[in-house]
Design a protein around this motif. Structure first.
Motif, PDB file in Angstrom:
ATOM      1  N   LEU A 144     -33.474  30.537 -37.604  1.00 45.16           N
ATOM      2  CA  LEU A 144     -32.432  29.774 -38.475  1.00 45.16           C
ATOM      3  C   LEU A 144     -31.098  30.081 -37.967  1.00 45.16           C
ATOM      4  O   LEU A 144     -30.273  29.396 -37.897  1.00 45.16           O
ATOM      5  CB  LEU A 144     -32.516  30.056 -39.828  1.00 45.16           C
ATOM      6  CG  LEU A 144     -33.685  29.475 -40.543  1.00 45.16           C
ATOM      7  CD1 LEU A 144     -34.050  29.985 -42.161  1.00 45.16           C
ATOM      8  CD2 LEU A 144     -33.640  28.116 -40.778  1.00 45.16           C
ATOM      9  N   GLN A 145     -30.608  31.406 -37.738  1.00 44.92           N
ATOM     10  CA  GLN A 145     -29.563  31.787 -37.035  1.00 44.92           C
ATOM     11  C   GLN A 145     -29.322  30.909 -35.642  1.00 44.92           C
ATOM     12  O   GLN A 145     -28.283  30.642 -35.720  1.00 44.92           O
ATOM     13  CB  GLN A 145     -29.287  33.235 -36.788  1.00 44.92           C
ATOM     14  CG  GLN A 145     -29.260  34.057 -38.088  1.00 44.92           C
ATOM     15  CD  GLN A 145     -28.702  35.520 -37.578  1.00 44.92           C
ATOM     16  OE1 GLN A 145     -29.388  35.980 -36.715  1.00 44.92           O
ATOM     17  NE2 GLN A 145     -28.180  36.100 -38.433  1.00 44.92           N
ATOM     18  N   ALA A 146     -30.245  31.028 -34.966  1.00 46.98           N
ATOM     19  CA  ALA A 146     -29.990  30.369 -33.712  1.00 46.98           C
ATOM     20  C   ALA A 146     -29.896  28.739 -33.621  1.00 46.98           C
ATOM     21  O   ALA A 146     -28.994  28.267 -33.188  1.00 46.98           O
ATOM     22  CB  ALA A 146     -31.501  30.459 -32.838  1.00 46.98           C
ATOM     23  N   VAL A 147     -30.824  28.190 -34.635  1.00 55.03           N
ATOM     24  CA  VAL A 147     -30.489  26.886 -35.042  1.00 55.03           C
ATOM     25  C   VAL A 147     -28.997  26.423 -35.522  1.00 55.03           C
ATOM     26  O   VAL A 147     -28.427  25.471 -35.028  1.00 55.03           O
ATOM     27  CB  VAL A 147     -31.505  26.308 -35.959  1.00 55.03           C
ATOM     28  CG1 VAL A 147     -31.507  24.831 -36.331  1.00 55.03           C
ATOM     29  CG2 VAL A 147     -33.131  26.298 -35.111  1.00 55.03           C
TER      30      VAL A 147
ATOM     31  N   LEU B 267     -26.450  27.183 -32.664  1.00 54.49           N
ATOM     32  CA  LEU B 267     -26.473  26.143 -31.455  1.00 54.49           C
ATOM     33  C   LEU B 267     -26.036  24.915 -32.178  1.00 54.49           C
ATOM     34  O   LEU B 267     -25.263  24.069 -31.347  1.00 54.49           O
ATOM     35  CB  LEU B 267     -27.763  26.113 -30.857  1.00 54.49           C
ATOM     36  CG  LEU B 267     -28.298  27.376 -30.261  1.00 54.49           C
ATOM     37  CD1 LEU B 267     -29.744  27.141 -29.946  1.00 54.49           C
ATOM     38  CD2 LEU B 267     -27.441  27.483 -28.986  1.00 54.49           C
ATOM     39  N   ALA B 268     -26.248  24.590 -33.198  1.00 50.66           N
ATOM     40  CA  ALA B 268     -25.869  23.199 -33.853  1.00 50.66           C
ATOM     41  C   ALA B 268     -24.305  23.171 -34.116  1.00 50.66           C
ATOM     42  O   ALA B 268     -23.800  22.172 -33.584  1.00 50.66           O
ATOM     43  CB  ALA B 268     -26.648  22.909 -35.153  1.00 50.66           C
ATOM     44  N   LEU B 269     -23.745  24.311 -34.152  1.00 44.74           N
ATOM     45  CA  LEU B 269     -22.530  24.540 -34.414  1.00 44.74           C
ATOM     46  C   LEU B 269     -21.831  24.363 -33.088  1.00 44.74           C
ATOM     47  O   LEU B 269     -20.786  23.445 -33.046  1.00 44.74           O
ATOM     48  CB  LEU B 269     -21.935  25.902 -34.908  1.00 44.74           C
ATOM     49  CG  LEU B 269     -20.656  26.313 -35.330  1.00 44.74           C
ATOM     50  CD1 LEU B 269     -20.372  27.173 -36.320  1.00 44.74           C
ATOM     51  CD2 LEU B 269     -19.798  26.927 -34.021  1.00 44.74           C
ATOM     52  N   TRP B 270     -22.256  24.727 -31.981  1.00 42.34           N
ATOM     53  CA  TRP B 270     -22.046  24.724 -30.698  1.00 42.34           C
ATOM     54  C   TRP B 270     -21.950  23.062 -30.276  1.00 42.34           C
ATOM     55  O   TRP B 270     -20.767  22.593 -29.771  1.00 42.34           O
ATOM     56  CB  TRP B 270     -22.792  25.488 -29.756  1.00 42.34           C
ATOM     57  CG  TRP B 270     -22.522  25.442 -28.378  1.00 42.34           C
ATOM     58  CD1 TRP B 270     -21.161  24.912 -27.880  1.00 42.34           C
ATOM     59  CD2 TRP B 270     -23.024  26.187 -27.390  1.00 42.34           C
ATOM     60  NE1 TRP B 270     -21.182  25.251 -26.312  1.00 42.34           N
ATOM     61  CE2 TRP B 270     -22.257  25.874 -26.142  1.00 42.34           C
ATOM     62  CE3 TRP B 270     -24.324  26.658 -27.267  1.00 42.34           C
ATOM     63  CZ2 TRP B 270     -22.789  26.403 -24.712  1.00 42.34           C
ATOM     64  CZ3 TRP B 270     -24.582  27.070 -25.683  1.00 42.34           C
ATOM     65  CH2 TRP B 270     -23.878  27.021 -24.693  1.00 42.34           C
TER      66      TRP B 270
ATOM     67  N   ILE C 172     -26.503  26.797 -41.954  1.00 49.35           N
ATOM     68  CA  ILE C 172     -27.793  27.151 -41.550  1.00 49.35           C
ATOM     69  C   ILE C 172     -27.948  28.469 -41.054  1.00 49.35           C
ATOM     70  O   ILE C 172     -28.832  29.231 -41.535  1.00 49.35           O
ATOM     71  CB  ILE C 172     -28.284  26.259 -40.653  1.00 49.35           C
ATOM     72  CG1 ILE C 172     -28.524  24.858 -41.259  1.00 49.35           C
ATOM     73  CG2 ILE C 172     -29.628  26.481 -39.996  1.00 49.35           C
ATOM     74  CD1 ILE C 172     -28.687  23.465 -40.075  1.00 49.35           C
ATOM     75  N   ALA C 173     -26.996  28.836 -40.420  1.00 48.80           N
ATOM     76  CA  ALA C 173     -27.416  30.287 -39.688  1.00 48.80           C
ATOM     77  C   ALA C 173     -27.109  31.229 -40.782  1.00 48.80           C
ATOM     78  O   ALA C 173     -27.532  32.495 -40.750  1.00 48.80           O
ATOM     79  CB  ALA C 173     -25.904  30.414 -38.798  1.00 48.80           C
ATOM     80  N   SER C 174     -26.084  30.960 -41.703  1.00 44.74           N
ATOM     81  CA  SER C 174     -25.707  31.941 -43.066  1.00 44.74           C
ATOM     82  C   SER C 174     -27.086  32.069 -43.666  1.00 44.74           C
ATOM     83  O   SER C 174     -27.427  33.344 -44.101  1.00 44.74           O
ATOM     84  CB  SER C 174     -24.603  31.609 -43.754  1.00 44.74           C
ATOM     85  OG  SER C 174     -23.191  31.308 -42.986  1.00 44.74           O
TER      86      SER C 174
END
Length: 406
Positions: free
Chosen positions: A290-293, A296-299, A315-317
């Motif tokens: 979930l952190q990765a998703v 990466l979505a933020l990026w 999502i990462a939080s």
């Protein structure tokens, strides 16, 4: 005739509240001043290396936790829990308020390093006592999840307070560190030194012995990377929001969005027990995934401004909220009474080492890639790798984090 006076004391909600509040103090060490980080960058803009040194005002305590938590763990196992916690809480208040009186970057950084020594004792003892007091697995997991939730609640509350006080200047939020005294005072009466007899009855060794560290090396290394991924957004989200066009003086927006991300950490912690009951140790790779998703979505969506940054951060939080108690059940909760302080200390050091490295890694990668956003994206890729690695580990060896006295 045996009297009931010899019966071991049973912990309840009062003890849980105190320990959860104490465990949130290291969170406050960072999040309280996050809303004024842009102000600090502006205030010390003329100081050489300010771009690196000012974020260390937030992360410096984590460095000292990484250095001193193993020593705190040694003291916990050999001397005791209660009084170390109370002394550390009082010292935390005295040191935490120092930046409210001084205006030099060097002096502030020194005070923050000393604050981290107090943090190391508080986090180590509070976590060890939480497991000592609540040994039934379901209850223990609920409170470990609540520890992460409390961190999220505390982070949200402290960000709101820091935002409100930050309107009066960057020094004002440092007064809030005095709140730890309000935890230390009732701890005098409500906490007690856990009984070795209770541990012996549960089949745990009560004399400090050698620890089988080899099975812990992998989980501890994964914890370091988890600490980086956990901390990279709390430290850098205000900067990302500023780069998206929000003025540094607009602490209401900066603090509000940072608080919203902390709410999602809280939600992850509150729901941890439900996830852990179904997934066991696999909750750790889920948290990383979930952190990765999210990162990466933020990026990918950062070009849309604040509206593109916030969804990924949330999502990462949420993943971070699952990850923190997941680590605790994976590593710390399996330690016996006689080793719990040392294992907790080393785990705490690993996690906070990652916290300290987070801004350094982000800034280093940011310099290499020319922007903070792709730097954080690289950390998202690392989180994805950890999701795979920890997933394989959880599947192949359920006992990878077991601790045994030699």
């Amino acid at each position: 005739m045996t009297t009931t006076s010899s019966a071991p004391r049973r912990a309840g909600i009062a003890q849980a509240i105190l320990l959860l509040a104490a465990a949130s103090m290291p969170v406050m060490a960072a999040t309280l001043i996050t809303p004024v980080l842009p102000q600090l960058l502006e205030h010390f803009a003329d100081v050489a290396g300010a771009a690196v040194l000012v974020p260390m005002i937030v992360s410096a305590p984590a460095l000292m936790v990484a250095v001193f938590a193993p020593f705190a763990g040694q003291i916990v196992d050999r001397v005791g829990r209660k009084w170390l916690l109370i002394i550390a809480l009082v010292a935390y208040a005295a040191i935490g308020v120092v930046p409210a009186f001084i205006d030099g970057l060097t002096g502030i950084l020194v005070s923050r390093l000393v604050l981290g020594v107090c943090d190391s004792a508080i986090m180590t003892v509070a976590t060890a006592l939480l497991i000592d007091y609540f040994q039934e697995e379901r209850t223990r997991n609920r409170y470990l999840g609540l520890q992460a939730a409390t961190a999220g609640i505390g982070a949200t509350l402290f960000i709101v307070i820091g935002t409100a006080l930050g309107a009066s200047g960057w020094q004002a939020p440092f007064w809030v560190y005095l709140i730890s005294v309000a935890i230390a005072v009732p701890a005098l009466w409500l906490l007690w030194e856990p009984s070795a007899g209770g541990a012996a009855a549960a089949g745990e060794p009560v004399r400090p012995g050698r620890i089988a560290w080899r099975p812990l090396i992998g989980p501890l290394l994964v914890t370091v990377v988890g600490g980086i991924a956990f901390y990279v957004l709390p430290v850098n989200l205000p900067v990302l929001i500023g780069q998206a066009g929000v003025a540094a003086t607009n602490t209401a927006v900066i603090g509000g969005l940072a608080a919203l991300a902390s709410v999602f950490v809280m939600l992850g912690g509150l729901l941890f027990q439900q996830f852990q009951r179904r997934l066991g140790d696999r909750v750790v790779p889920l948290g990383f995934a979930l952190q990765a998703v999210g990162i990466l979505a933020l990026w990918v969506m950062s070009g849309a401004g604040v509206a593109g940054i916030v969804p990924g951060a949330l999502i990462a939080s949420f993943g971070s909220g699952l990850l923190l108690p997941g680590f605790l059940t994976w590593v710390v909760a399996r330690a016996g009474f006689a080793e719990r302080g040392r294992v907790t200390g080393v785990w705490t050091a690993s996690f906070f080492l990652g916290n300290f490295l987070a801004p350094l890694v982000a800034n280093g990668l940011g310099a290499a890639f020319g922007s903070l956003v792709p730097a954080i994206g690289i950390i998202g890729i690392a989180a994805l790798a950890m999701a795979v690695i920890s997933g394989v580990g959880a599947r192949s060896s359920k006992g990878a984090a077991a601790v045994a006295a030699a």
